[in-house]
Design a protein around this motif. Structure first.
Motif, PDB file in Angstrom:
ATOM      1  N   LEU A  77       0.809  -1.216   0.000  1.00  0.00           N
ATOM      2  CA  LEU A  77       0.000   0.000   0.000  1.00  0.00           C
ATOM      3  C   LEU A  77       0.846   1.272   0.000  1.00  0.00           C
ATOM      4  CD1 LEU A  77      -2.958   1.038   0.187  1.00  0.00           C
ATOM      5  CD2 LEU A  77      -2.666   1.040   2.675  1.00  0.00           C
ATOM      6  N   ASP A  78       0.551   2.146  -0.957  1.00  0.00           N
ATOM      7  CA  ASP A  78       1.107   3.491  -1.003  1.00  0.00           C
ATOM      8  C   ASP A  78       0.133   4.427  -0.282  1.00  0.00           C
ATOM      9  OD1 ASP A  78       2.724   5.650  -1.720  1.00  0.00           O
ATOM     10  OD2 ASP A  78       1.783   5.877  -3.683  1.00  0.00           O
ATOM     11  N   VAL A  79       0.550   5.674  -0.042  1.00  0.00           N
ATOM     12  CA  VAL A  79      -0.308   6.655   0.624  1.00  0.00           C
ATOM     13  C   VAL A  79      -0.680   7.792  -0.318  1.00  0.00           C
ATOM     14  CG1 VAL A  79      -0.443   8.382   2.472  1.00  0.00           C
ATOM     15  CG2 VAL A  79       0.409   6.093   2.969  1.00  0.00           C
ATOM     16  N   ASP A  80       0.314   8.583  -0.732  1.00  0.00           N
ATOM     17  CA  ASP A  80       0.024   9.728  -1.603  1.00  0.00           C
ATOM     18  C   ASP A  80      -0.498   9.252  -2.952  1.00  0.00           C
ATOM     19  OD1 ASP A  80       1.260  12.661  -0.747  1.00  0.00           O
ATOM     20  OD2 ASP A  80       2.081  10.959   0.346  1.00  0.00           O
ATOM     21  N   GLY A  81      -1.615   9.810  -3.387  1.00  0.00           N
ATOM     22  CA  GLY A  81      -2.201   9.400  -4.652  1.00  0.00           C
ATOM     23  C   GLY A  81      -3.036   8.144  -4.530  1.00  0.00           C
ATOM     24  N   VAL A  82      -3.075   7.552  -3.337  1.00  0.00           N
ATOM     25  CA  VAL A  82      -3.884   6.347  -3.098  1.00  0.00           C
ATOM     26  C   VAL A  82      -4.886   6.619  -1.977  1.00  0.00           C
ATOM     27  CG1 VAL A  82      -3.885   3.915  -2.397  1.00  0.00           C
ATOM     28  CG2 VAL A  82      -2.088   4.778  -3.919  1.00  0.00           C
ATOM     29  N   LEU A  83      -4.404   6.974  -0.801  1.00  0.00           N
ATOM     30  CA  LEU A  83      -5.295   7.254   0.328  1.00  0.00           C
ATOM     31  C   LEU A  83      -5.779   8.696   0.343  1.00  0.00           C
ATOM     32  CD1 LEU A  83      -3.636   5.207   3.211  1.00  0.00           C
ATOM     33  CD2 LEU A  83      -5.316   4.504   1.502  1.00  0.00           C
ATOM     34  N   HIS A  84      -5.210   9.499  -0.499  1.00  0.00           N
ATOM     35  CA  HIS A  84      -5.693  10.860  -0.738  1.00  0.00           C
ATOM     36  C   HIS A  84      -5.053  11.362  -2.024  1.00  0.00           C
ATOM     37  CE1 HIS A  84      -2.229  11.359   2.202  1.00  0.00           C
ATOM     38  NE2 HIS A  84      -1.748  11.899   1.088  1.00  0.00           N
ATOM     39  N   PRO A  85      -5.612  12.397  -2.645  1.00  0.00           N
ATOM     40  CA  PRO A  85      -5.006  12.955  -3.859  1.00  0.00           C
ATOM     41  C   PRO A  85      -3.603  13.486  -3.581  1.00  0.00           C
ATOM     42  CG  PRO A  85      -7.271  13.722  -3.616  1.00  0.00           C
ATOM     43  CD  PRO A  85      -6.911  13.049  -2.329  1.00  0.00           C
ATOM     44  N   VAL A  86      -2.757  13.464  -4.608  1.00  0.00           N
ATOM     45  CA  VAL A  86      -1.378  13.901  -4.402  1.00  0.00           C
ATOM     46  C   VAL A  86      -1.289  15.376  -4.027  1.00  0.00           C
ATOM     47  CG1 VAL A  86      -0.332  12.178  -5.910  1.00  0.00           C
ATOM     48  CG2 VAL A  86      -1.129  14.333  -6.871  1.00  0.00           C
ATOM     49  N   GLN A  87      -2.273  16.157  -4.417  1.00  0.00           N
ATOM     50  CA  GLN A  87      -2.219  17.578  -4.107  1.00  0.00           C
ATOM     51  C   GLN A  87      -2.644  17.895  -2.678  1.00  0.00           C
ATOM     52  OE1 GLN A  87      -4.187  16.147  -6.357  1.00  0.00           O
ATOM     53  NE2 GLN A  87      -6.259  17.004  -6.378  1.00  0.00           N
ATOM     54  N   ALA A  88      -3.082  16.905  -1.914  1.00  0.00           N
ATOM     55  CA  ALA A  88      -3.495  17.123  -0.526  1.00  0.00           C
ATOM     56  C   ALA A  88      -2.267  17.376   0.337  1.00  0.00           C
ATOM     57  CB  ALA A  88      -4.269  15.914  -0.004  1.00  0.00           C
ATOM     58  N   ARG A  89      -2.157  18.587   0.854  1.00  0.00           N
ATOM     59  CA  ARG A  89      -0.994  18.954   1.656  1.00  0.00           C
ATOM     60  C   ARG A  89      -1.326  19.217   3.127  1.00  0.00           C
ATOM     61  NH1 ARG A  89       0.246  20.533  -3.487  1.00  0.00           N
ATOM     62  NH2 ARG A  89       2.414  20.243  -4.132  1.00  0.00           N
TER      63      ARG A  89
END
Length: 221
Positions: A77-89
């Motif tokens: 499991l990845d997080v960025d781009g998987v559990l939320h959009p990559v632009q979520a900061r």
């Protein structure tokens, strides 16, 4: 379903939500001028849980990790781009409810155990934060994490874990095109859409790959 095959993107590390100090593009914590320790896995920012490493070591001794050799199904499991959009900061934008619910659906449908392949795994506070979010959706703690071998060749890290622990079936879920890094990822990889995170059709593809692998094992028995 046609998966995206866009080339890997160069990732920058995000700034802390209330600070303006640039963070180095390395997977280690540092202090900002605001006086906070900010874990810096690829671009992610979040609040440190503030638990001491000594206490963490004590808990690990009292609760040894389960055996992971030969598990029937493992989801990397990845997080960025998987559990939320990559632009979520901002922390409030991260770990989207819909994305986490879909991961829970995948685990329920396949019985897969989760192994962290995300850069968040490299920092203890970041790792505990991910585990806490997974637990909120009824997902047990990850059974492990991939080794830190090559920052921009995640497939190598996943394949090293697979070679060592030999799960019967496994699928990697990531927003990077890991299948372009190594042909051994074909049939074991689903790419999410980075701008949206995990979506229902992508989650269904993960389930389908697990089932296809299970069918091959049955036919070979």
């Amino acid at each position: 379903m046609v998966l995206s095959t866009s080339p890997p993107r160069r990732r920058s590390v995000s700034q802390a939500s209330t600070c303006r100090d640039p963070l180095p593009a390395v997977d280690r914590p540092r202090s900002t001028s605001c006086g906070r320790q900010v874990p810096t896995p690829r671009r992610e920012s979040f609040r440190s849980l503030g638990r001491s490493e000594a206490r963490s070591d004590s808990l690990r001794k009292n609760n040894p990790p389960p055996r992971v050799e030969g598990l029937p199904a493992v989801l990397f499991l990845d997080v960025d781009g998987v559990l939320h959009p990559v632009q979520a900061r901002h922390p409030r934008q991260q770990f989207a409810t819909g994305c986490l619910a879909l991961v829970a659906d995948v685990v329920k449908a396949t019985g897969a155990a989760i192994c962290l392949s995300t850069a968040w795994r490299l920092d203890p506070s970041a790792r505990r934060f991910v585990e806490e979010k997974l637990r909120e959706f009824g997902l047990g703690p990850p059974i492990g994490r991939t080794p830190n071998l090559a920052q921009f060749h995640r497939s190598r890290e996943i394949l090293a874990w697979v070679t060592k622990f030999k799960p019967s079936t496994w699928v990697a879920l990531d927003d990077w095109p890991l299948n372009e890094e190594d042909s051994k990822m074909h049939g074991h990889f689903v790419q999410s859409r980075p701008r949206f995170g995990l979506q229902p059709d992508t989650a269904q593809r993960v389930v389908e790959l697990f089932k296809a692998q299970q069918q091959r094992l049955k036919s070979q028995a």
